[in-house]
Design an enzyme around this catalytic site. Structure first.
Site, PDB file in Angstrom:
ATOM      1  CD  GLU A   1      -8.122  -8.424  -4.449  1.00  0.00           C
ATOM      2  OE1 GLU A   1      -8.544  -8.878  -3.282  1.00  0.00           O
ATOM      3  OE2 GLU A   1      -7.485  -6.821  -4.497  1.00  0.00           O
TER       4      GLU A   1
ATOM      5  CD  GLU B   1      -5.411  -5.406  -8.148  1.00  0.00           C
ATOM      6  OE1 GLU B   1      -5.653  -6.024  -7.691  1.00  0.00           O
ATOM      7  OE2 GLU B   1      -6.367  -5.977  -9.228  1.00  0.00           O
TER       8      GLU B   1
ATOM      9  CB  ALA C   1     -10.956  -5.158  -0.631  1.00  0.00           C
TER      10      ALA C   1
ATOM     11  NE  ARG D   1      -4.302  -2.098  -0.029  1.00  0.00           N
ATOM     12  CZ  ARG D   1      -4.975  -1.510  -0.863  1.00  0.00           C
ATOM     13  NH1 ARG D   1      -5.041  -0.481  -2.052  1.00  0.00           N
ATOM     14  NH2 ARG D   1      -6.009  -2.433  -0.937  1.00  0.00           N
TER      15      ARG D   1
ATOM     16  CD  GLU E   1     -11.945  -6.061  -7.252  1.00  0.00           C
ATOM     17  OE1 GLU E   1     -10.841  -7.499  -6.639  1.00  0.00           O
ATOM     18  OE2 GLU E   1     -11.923  -5.741  -7.957  1.00  0.00           O
TER      19      GLU E   1
END
Lengths: 173, 173
Positions: free
Chosen positions: A92, A137, A71, A58, A88
């Site tokens: 994910e 990601e 998320a 992050r 998602e």
């Protein structure tokens, strides 16, 4: 309280910024800065043994490795929060769920940002055979032992994930 | 992960926006939009009968009346989170507390905003005799029956307040 004016002062790739003007019942007015956001979903996906979490960098907060629920943002036109959560969960962590239930919906920071998050519970999990994670990601999938939820809550520093895990822990007691 | 560049693209009264550039161990780079924020505190202040909450308009999200913990931004230079929480408890609900304990610290929305919130527990409460609420803030004080925490959690739509109340409820069970 009524909005009587609005001007966009910045448009960015994720969030834009507006200055809105409001009038109140007592006749006074005030300006507020608003960071726009499409909203998001998070998923408490678990089976008898594991709560399925992710770790990801992050950059915005300087954290190379934050533990979170799966998320995503509501960034597909016309998609409902539930449809977004189902997509998602597949993208994910490569899973689909037979049962979905809304646990809670809230604003992450209502003093300055529009973002509203809906947290879903997903059970009856099944692995998707041909799942290919999005390399862009940088998401690591973490199967956390569900009997050790306390340690996941201690390790977690993300508001939506804390809310989902605290509600799950309360339901299991 | 390393930050290799940063430029401010918007400066506002509460939050500013930067575009930061990062490099990763695999040699790739990426840009991220970051909404700056000084951070905040929230306070779970309770006695035998009541959890002390506030209701206030949150214009940014179009809510005239959001139920929240007493809280405030870290906007005084050099003030620690604990000092800020002690000041806000006095300013917002006119109380001081004998015992303070940190419950949890987290990012409200780590995907795009820097805001980090620290939630404190405050007990041994005492009313400040000459408390005058700030009329500008339009804050209504709510003494919520602590035996009905479930209803407060149901009614609450604010992430930091939910986390504080969910932790309090778990401790009381």
């Amino acid at each position: 309280m009524k909005r009587i004016g609005s001007r966009t002062v910045y448009e960015g790739p994720i969030a834009s910024v507006r200055i809105d003007e409001f009038s109140y019942d007592d006749g006074t007015t005030a300006e507020r800065q608003v960071v726009s956001h499409p909203g998001a979903v998070a998923i408490v996906a678990y089976d008898e043994l594991h709560l399925h979490l992710v770790r990801q960098p992050r950059e915005a907060v300087g954290e190379p490795d934050l533990l979170e629920l799966p998320a995503g943002k509501l960034d597909v036109e016309g998609e409902s929060p539930l449809e977004c959560a189902q997509r998602e969960l597949g993208e994910e962590i490569g899973m689909r769920a037979a049962e979905w239930r809304e646990l809670k919906s809230f604003y992450t920071s209502p003093g300055f940002a529009e973002e509203r998050v809906t947290v879903f519970e997903a059970t009856g999990l099944e692995r998707i055979a041909d799942h290919r994670p999005d390399a862009e990601e940088r998401i690591e999938i973490v199967a956390w032992p569900i009997d050790d939820l306390d340690a996941a809550i201690d390790a977690c520093e993300d508001s939506k994930s804390l809310i989902g895990m605290l509600i799950l822990r309360a339901a299991r007691r």
